[in-house]
Design a protein around this motif. Sequence first.
Motif, PDB file in Angstrom:
ATOM      1  N   ILE A 143      29.489  12.898  -1.997  1.00 19.07           N
ATOM      2  CA  ILE A 143      29.126  14.285  -1.933  1.00 19.07           C
ATOM      3  C   ILE A 143      27.882  14.268  -1.009  1.00 19.07           C
ATOM      4  O   ILE A 143      27.020  13.162  -0.972  1.00 19.07           O
ATOM      5  N   ASP A 144      27.428  15.462  -0.273  1.00 23.16           N
ATOM      6  CA  ASP A 144      26.322  15.633   0.510  1.00 23.16           C
ATOM      7  C   ASP A 144      25.030  15.585  -0.482  1.00 23.16           C
ATOM      8  O   ASP A 144      24.917  16.434  -1.322  1.00 23.16           O
ATOM      9  N   SER A 145      24.302  14.419  -0.286  1.00 20.03           N
ATOM     10  CA  SER A 145      23.149  14.047  -1.368  1.00 20.03           C
ATOM     11  C   SER A 145      21.915  15.240  -1.241  1.00 20.03           C
ATOM     12  O   SER A 145      21.044  15.242  -2.090  1.00 20.03           O
ATOM     13  N   ASN A 146      22.010  15.998   0.054  1.00 19.57           N
ATOM     14  CA  ASN A 146      21.026  17.144   0.193  1.00 19.57           C
ATOM     15  C   ASN A 146      20.988  18.172  -0.966  1.00 19.57           C
ATOM     16  O   ASN A 146      19.932  18.718  -1.154  1.00 19.57           O
ATOM     17  N   ASN A 147      22.203  18.412  -1.592  1.00 19.17           N
ATOM     18  CA  ASN A 147      22.499  19.484  -2.487  1.00 19.17           C
ATOM     19  C   ASN A 147      22.106  18.845  -4.051  1.00 19.17           C
ATOM     20  O   ASN A 147      22.108  19.777  -5.102  1.00 19.17           O
ATOM     21  N   ILE A 148      22.071  17.632  -4.038  1.00 15.02           N
ATOM     22  CA  ILE A 148      21.764  17.034  -5.733  1.00 15.02           C
ATOM     23  C   ILE A 148      20.638  17.728  -6.298  1.00 15.02           C
ATOM     24  O   ILE A 148      20.628  17.624  -7.354  1.00 15.02           O
ATOM     25  N   LYS A 149      19.537  17.879  -5.603  1.00 12.00           N
ATOM     26  CA  LYS A 149      18.110  18.111  -6.469  1.00 12.00           C
ATOM     27  C   LYS A 149      18.186  19.919  -6.605  1.00 12.00           C
ATOM     28  O   LYS A 149      17.088  20.079  -7.400  1.00 12.00           O
ATOM     29  N   ASP A 150      19.212  20.512  -6.517  1.00 16.29           N
ATOM     30  CA  ASP A 150      19.305  21.966  -6.554  1.00 16.29           C
ATOM     31  C   ASP A 150      19.706  22.143  -8.055  1.00 16.29           C
ATOM     32  O   ASP A 150      20.410  21.517  -8.544  1.00 16.29           O
ATOM     33  N   PRO A 151      18.938  23.174  -8.801  1.00 14.39           N
ATOM     34  CA  PRO A 151      19.359  23.256 -10.155  1.00 14.39           C
ATOM     35  C   PRO A 151      20.599  23.861 -10.540  1.00 14.39           C
ATOM     36  O   PRO A 151      21.022  23.665 -11.787  1.00 14.39           O
ATOM     37  N   ILE A 152      21.409  24.710  -9.461  1.00  8.87           N
ATOM     38  CA  ILE A 152      22.768  24.890  -9.706  1.00  8.87           C
ATOM     39  C   ILE A 152      23.626  24.633  -8.597  1.00  8.87           C
ATOM     40  O   ILE A 152      23.232  24.948  -7.713  1.00  8.87           O
ATOM     41  N   ILE A 153      24.837  23.965  -8.872  1.00  7.81           N
ATOM     42  CA  ILE A 153      25.606  23.444  -7.825  1.00  7.81           C
ATOM     43  C   ILE A 153      27.027  24.008  -8.062  1.00  7.81           C
ATOM     44  O   ILE A 153      27.299  23.829  -9.337  1.00  7.81           O
ATOM     45  N   GLY A 154      27.653  24.351  -7.010  1.00  6.49           N
ATOM     46  CA  GLY A 154      29.072  24.789  -7.089  1.00  6.49           C
ATOM     47  C   GLY A 154      29.827  24.224  -6.031  1.00  6.49           C
ATOM     48  O   GLY A 154      29.786  23.526  -5.210  1.00  6.49           O
ATOM     49  N   PHE A 155      31.157  24.056  -6.825  1.00  4.76           N
ATOM     50  CA  PHE A 155      32.354  23.547  -5.839  1.00  4.76           C
ATOM     51  C   PHE A 155      33.472  24.615  -5.758  1.00  4.76           C
ATOM     52  O   PHE A 155      33.723  25.239  -6.968  1.00  4.76           O
ATOM     53  N   ILE A 156      34.130  24.604  -4.663  1.00  8.99           N
ATOM     54  CA  ILE A 156      35.041  25.438  -4.694  1.00  8.99           C
ATOM     55  C   ILE A 156      36.352  24.447  -3.975  1.00  8.99           C
ATOM     56  O   ILE A 156      36.024  23.996  -2.996  1.00  8.99           O
ATOM     57  N   PHE A 157      37.602  24.739  -4.805  1.00  8.61           N
ATOM     58  CA  PHE A 157      38.604  23.790  -4.244  1.00  8.61           C
ATOM     59  C   PHE A 157      40.002  24.466  -4.548  1.00  8.61           C
ATOM     60  O   PHE A 157      39.881  25.370  -5.269  1.00  8.61           O
ATOM     61  N   SER A 158      41.130  24.102  -3.882  1.00  7.55           N
ATOM     62  CA  SER A 158      42.168  24.214  -4.313  1.00  7.55           C
ATOM     63  C   SER A 158      43.089  23.409  -5.088  1.00  7.55           C
ATOM     64  O   SER A 158      42.553  21.999  -5.328  1.00  7.55           O
ATOM     65  N   ASN A 159      44.345  23.844  -5.591  1.00  9.10           N
ATOM     66  CA  ASN A 159      45.167  22.870  -6.284  1.00  9.10           C
ATOM     67  C   ASN A 159      45.707  21.623  -5.387  1.00  9.10           C
ATOM     68  O   ASN A 159      46.078  20.785  -5.990  1.00  9.10           O
ATOM     69  N   LYS A 160      45.461  21.796  -4.213  1.00 12.01           N
ATOM     70  CA  LYS A 160      45.920  20.741  -3.330  1.00 12.01           C
ATOM     71  C   LYS A 160      44.785  19.909  -3.015  1.00 12.01           C
ATOM     72  O   LYS A 160      45.001  18.865  -2.282  1.00 12.01           O
ATOM     73  N   GLY A 161      43.569  20.043  -3.512  1.00  5.30           N
ATOM     74  CA  GLY A 161      42.462  19.368  -2.985  1.00  5.30           C
ATOM     75  C   GLY A 161      41.551  19.483  -1.951  1.00  5.30           C
ATOM     76  O   GLY A 161      40.906  18.817  -1.851  1.00  5.30           O
TER      77      GLY A 161
END
Length: 178
Positions: A143-161
């Motif tokens: 994971i890109d550690s620059n985003n870890i400090k944000d209060p809301i984090i989102g992931f978007i992915f497909s069933n193929k990964g």
Amino acid sequence: MRTLVAFAVLLCTFMAGPATAASKAEIDAKTKAALTAFYEHSSAGKELVQKSRGMLVFPEVIKAGVGIGGEYGEGKLIEAGKTTGYYNIAAASIGFQLGAQIKSQIILFMTQDSLNQFKRSEGWKAGVDGSVALVTLGAGGEIDSNNIKDPIIGFIFSNKGLMYNLSLEGSKITRLNK
């Protein structure tokens, strides 16, 4: 002409909403499968889930469009391993677009304040009521550690990964009565 007819049928399906709503059991089963796929692709994502105060999981968000597009999905909010509510996510768009896709979305609330703000809202809109930092996964699920400090984090992915660097901005999330 066939494309126009297909789009009209698809649009009517989106507008039907509650008539085609998934049951709690369907949402629960699909959520479990989506989380399993997510954890298989990212051990770092699993660690973030464990640190979060709550997570929204939308296992199937269907997006389709021919010039005018829309997306819709149903999911649930999980806090401390327990389901605390069922929600839908919807968005509309205008512009050059053709096709359809199904994706999964996970939104992590990393602070109690961000979770409380979400739960108090009548209809929470990404980018307006809260900014969501989308995280992209590198090789091996890093994971890109620059985003870890944000209060809301989102992931978007497909069933193929495959992870998409898409936006949640403008998506409206509303609590369902289930």
